[in-house]
Design a protein around this motif. Structure first.
Motif, PDB file in Angstrom:
ATOM      1  N   THR A 105      12.729  48.143  59.174  1.00  0.00           N
ATOM      2  CA  THR A 105      14.167  48.273  59.390  1.00  0.00           C
ATOM      3  C   THR A 105      14.513  48.076  60.858  1.00  0.00           C
ATOM      4  O   THR A 105      15.535  47.453  61.189  1.00  0.00           O
ATOM      5  N   ALA A 106      13.666  48.595  61.744  1.00  0.00           N
ATOM      6  CA  ALA A 106      13.921  48.455  63.181  1.00  0.00           C
ATOM      7  C   ALA A 106      13.907  46.994  63.603  1.00  0.00           C
ATOM      8  O   ALA A 106      14.736  46.569  64.424  1.00  0.00           O
ATOM      9  N   LEU A 107      12.994  46.206  63.056  1.00  0.00           N
ATOM     10  CA  LEU A 107      12.938  44.784  63.394  1.00  0.00           C
ATOM     11  C   LEU A 107      14.165  44.055  62.848  1.00  0.00           C
ATOM     12  O   LEU A 107      14.730  43.182  63.520  1.00  0.00           O
ATOM     13  N   ASN A 108      14.575  44.403  61.640  1.00  0.00           N
ATOM     14  CA  ASN A 108      15.800  43.810  61.082  1.00  0.00           C
ATOM     15  C   ASN A 108      17.017  44.156  61.937  1.00  0.00           C
ATOM     16  O   ASN A 108      17.871  43.304  62.204  1.00  0.00           O
ATOM     17  N   ASP A 109      17.083  45.415  62.352  1.00  0.00           N
ATOM     18  CA  ASP A 109      18.209  45.849  63.177  1.00  0.00           C
ATOM     19  C   ASP A 109      18.224  45.114  64.522  1.00  0.00           C
ATOM     20  O   ASP A 109      19.293  44.726  65.023  1.00  0.00           O
ATOM     21  N   ARG A 110      17.054  44.944  65.085  1.00  0.00           N
ATOM     22  CA  ARG A 110      16.967  44.247  66.378  1.00  0.00           C
ATOM     23  C   ARG A 110      17.382  42.786  66.226  1.00  0.00           C
ATOM     24  O   ARG A 110      18.076  42.233  67.089  1.00  0.00           O
ATOM     25  N   MET A 111      16.964  42.150  65.137  1.00  0.00           N
ATOM     26  CA  MET A 111      17.372  40.770  64.891  1.00  0.00           C
ATOM     27  C   MET A 111      18.882  40.671  64.761  1.00  0.00           C
ATOM     28  O   MET A 111      19.530  39.765  65.317  1.00  0.00           O
ATOM     29  N   ALA A 149       8.073  51.895  56.821  1.00  0.00           N
ATOM     30  CA  ALA A 149       9.351  51.320  56.388  1.00  0.00           C
ATOM     31  C   ALA A 149      10.350  51.276  57.540  1.00  0.00           C
ATOM     32  O   ALA A 149      11.106  50.296  57.687  1.00  0.00           O
ATOM     33  N   ASP A 150      10.356  52.316  58.374  1.00  0.00           N
ATOM     34  CA  ASP A 150      11.273  52.345  59.508  1.00  0.00           C
ATOM     35  C   ASP A 150      10.976  51.216  60.499  1.00  0.00           C
ATOM     36  O   ASP A 150      11.895  50.705  61.159  1.00  0.00           O
ATOM     37  N   ALA A 151       9.710  50.833  60.621  1.00  0.00           N
ATOM     38  CA  ALA A 151       9.355  49.728  61.516  1.00  0.00           C
ATOM     39  C   ALA A 151       9.993  48.429  61.046  1.00  0.00           C
ATOM     40  O   ALA A 151      10.517  47.648  61.854  1.00  0.00           O
ATOM     41  N   ARG A 169      10.684  46.940  71.620  1.00  0.00           N
ATOM     42  CA  ARG A 169       9.390  46.606  72.212  1.00  0.00           C
ATOM     43  C   ARG A 169       8.711  45.423  71.517  1.00  0.00           C
ATOM     44  O   ARG A 169       8.064  44.598  72.166  1.00  0.00           O
ATOM     45  N   MET A 170       8.898  45.324  70.201  1.00  0.00           N
ATOM     46  CA  MET A 170       8.121  44.360  69.427  1.00  0.00           C
ATOM     47  C   MET A 170       8.858  43.067  69.098  1.00  0.00           C
ATOM     48  O   MET A 170       8.232  42.000  69.022  1.00  0.00           O
ATOM     49  N   TYR A 171      10.154  43.121  68.891  1.00  0.00           N
ATOM     50  CA  TYR A 171      10.852  41.974  68.293  1.00  0.00           C
ATOM     51  C   TYR A 171      10.766  40.716  69.156  1.00  0.00           C
ATOM     52  O   TYR A 171      10.233  39.690  68.730  1.00  0.00           O
ATOM     53  N   GLU A 172      11.295  40.771  70.352  1.00  0.00           N
ATOM     54  CA  GLU A 172      11.342  39.565  71.181  1.00  0.00           C
ATOM     55  C   GLU A 172       9.999  39.196  71.798  1.00  0.00           C
ATOM     56  O   GLU A 172       9.690  38.010  71.941  1.00  0.00           O
ATOM     57  N   SER A 173       9.211  40.189  72.147  1.00  0.00           N
ATOM     58  CA  SER A 173       7.965  39.899  72.852  1.00  0.00           C
ATOM     59  C   SER A 173       6.838  39.444  71.934  1.00  0.00           C
ATOM     60  O   SER A 173       5.994  38.632  72.341  1.00  0.00           O
ATOM     61  N   ARG A 174       6.829  39.924  70.674  1.00  0.00           N
ATOM     62  CA  ARG A 174       5.696  39.605  69.816  1.00  0.00           C
ATOM     63  C   ARG A 174       6.085  39.006  68.468  1.00  0.00           C
ATOM     64  O   ARG A 174       5.455  38.056  68.010  1.00  0.00           O
ATOM     65  N   VAL A 175       7.097  39.564  67.822  1.00  0.00           N
ATOM     66  CA  VAL A 175       7.423  39.124  66.466  1.00  0.00           C
ATOM     67  C   VAL A 175       8.012  37.714  66.449  1.00  0.00           C
ATOM     68  O   VAL A 175       7.554  36.844  65.707  1.00  0.00           O
ATOM     69  N   VAL A 176       9.031  37.476  67.264  1.00  0.00           N
ATOM     70  CA  VAL A 176       9.659  36.147  67.280  1.00  0.00           C
ATOM     71  C   VAL A 176       8.670  35.061  67.682  1.00  0.00           C
ATOM     72  O   VAL A 176       8.583  34.022  67.004  1.00  0.00           O
ATOM     73  N   PRO A 228      12.270  54.349  65.959  1.00  0.00           N
ATOM     74  CA  PRO A 228      12.446  52.997  65.430  1.00  0.00           C
ATOM     75  C   PRO A 228      13.137  52.050  66.406  1.00  0.00           C
ATOM     76  O   PRO A 228      12.736  50.890  66.549  1.00  0.00           O
ATOM     77  N   ALA A 229      14.183  52.512  67.079  1.00  0.00           N
ATOM     78  CA  ALA A 229      14.917  51.633  67.991  1.00  0.00           C
ATOM     79  C   ALA A 229      14.022  51.163  69.136  1.00  0.00           C
ATOM     80  O   ALA A 229      14.043  49.979  69.509  1.00  0.00           O
TER      81      ALA A 229
END
Length: 224
Positions: free
Chosen positions: A175-181, A171-173, A64-71, A58-59
């Motif tokens: 949570t991982a995005l929330n944690d990264r935020m 579900a872990d994915a 990998r996903m939060y800053e490059s694609r999700v935001v 998850p970490a």
């Protein structure tokens, strides 16, 4: 007295010596074990682990996903909150179709942006007074430490259940995005200092009612 040669000359048969069945079974067992030994490849625990299916991290996924694609996706899709709330009051189905993302029969999820005045933070939520909303509309930003929901995962549209092994990984994915935020945004945010200040925000929320908007932010900035 006849001899063996004389018996063979008269067409007689010499009795065959029988091999005990136990000897035969033992010989076959030796041959089988030898064959197994030649065909078996011995592997270390490390090589077995490397060859097996990779476990979901998850970490690493969040990083990998939060800053490059999700935001970037949320910032690109974000609609002004007063525009969205008005659309939801007018025709919720059309508002969902036009502005939202929906997975199966789940609720619509929306990417939004807006400006307003920050209120006090309590129970992980910072209330924001946003001009242009109908009376009674309650807008809150999740500021932690606990971040609930799957809005960051669901709103982008390109993260789906079939990309994961099972429901646990899915579900872990989220949570991982929330944690990264929380690590990249909220860790450096002085929520108490923002109280009473004008702020801008970008984020996502899952629809409950038009009067309750609880946003998981990806950006919170004070307006000078």
């Amino acid at each position: 007295m006849s001899t063996p040669a004389a018996s063979r000359a008269r067409g007689g048969r010499v009795p065959r010596r029988r091999i005990p069945m136990g000897w035969i079974a033992a010989a076959l067992a030796v041959v089988l074990l030898a064959a197994i030994g030649f065909s078996t490849r011995y592997r270390s625990a490390e090589s077995v682990a490397a060859a097996g299916p990779r476990r979901f991290d998850p970490a690493a996924y969040g990083a990998r996903m939060y800053e490059s694609r999700v935001v970037p996706a949320i910032e690109r899709k974000a609609v002004e909150l007063p525009v969205l709330v008005e659309a939801m009051h007018t025709d919720m189905r059309e508002a969902g179709r036009r502005y939202g993302v929906r997975h199966g029969t789940g609720p619509y999820t929306f990417a939004v942006k807006g400006t307003g005045r920050a209120g006090p933070a309590a129970s992980g939520l910072m209330h924001v007074t946003v001009p242009g909303l109908p009376p009674g509309t309650r807008v809150s930003l999740q500021v932690g430490p606990v971040i609930n929901g799957t809005a960051l995962r669901d709103v982008v549209g390109f993260i789906g259940f079939r990309q994961f092994l099972d429901q646990v990984e899915y579900a872990d994915a989220a949570t991982a995005l929330n944690d990264r935020m929380r690590e990249r945004l909220l860790r450096h945010l002085d929520v108490r200092r923002l109280e009473g200040k004008r702020i801008s925000f970008v984020g996502a929320f899952s629809f409950l009612t038009p009067a309750v908007v609880t946003i998981t932010p990806v950006s919170i900035k004070e307006i000078p």
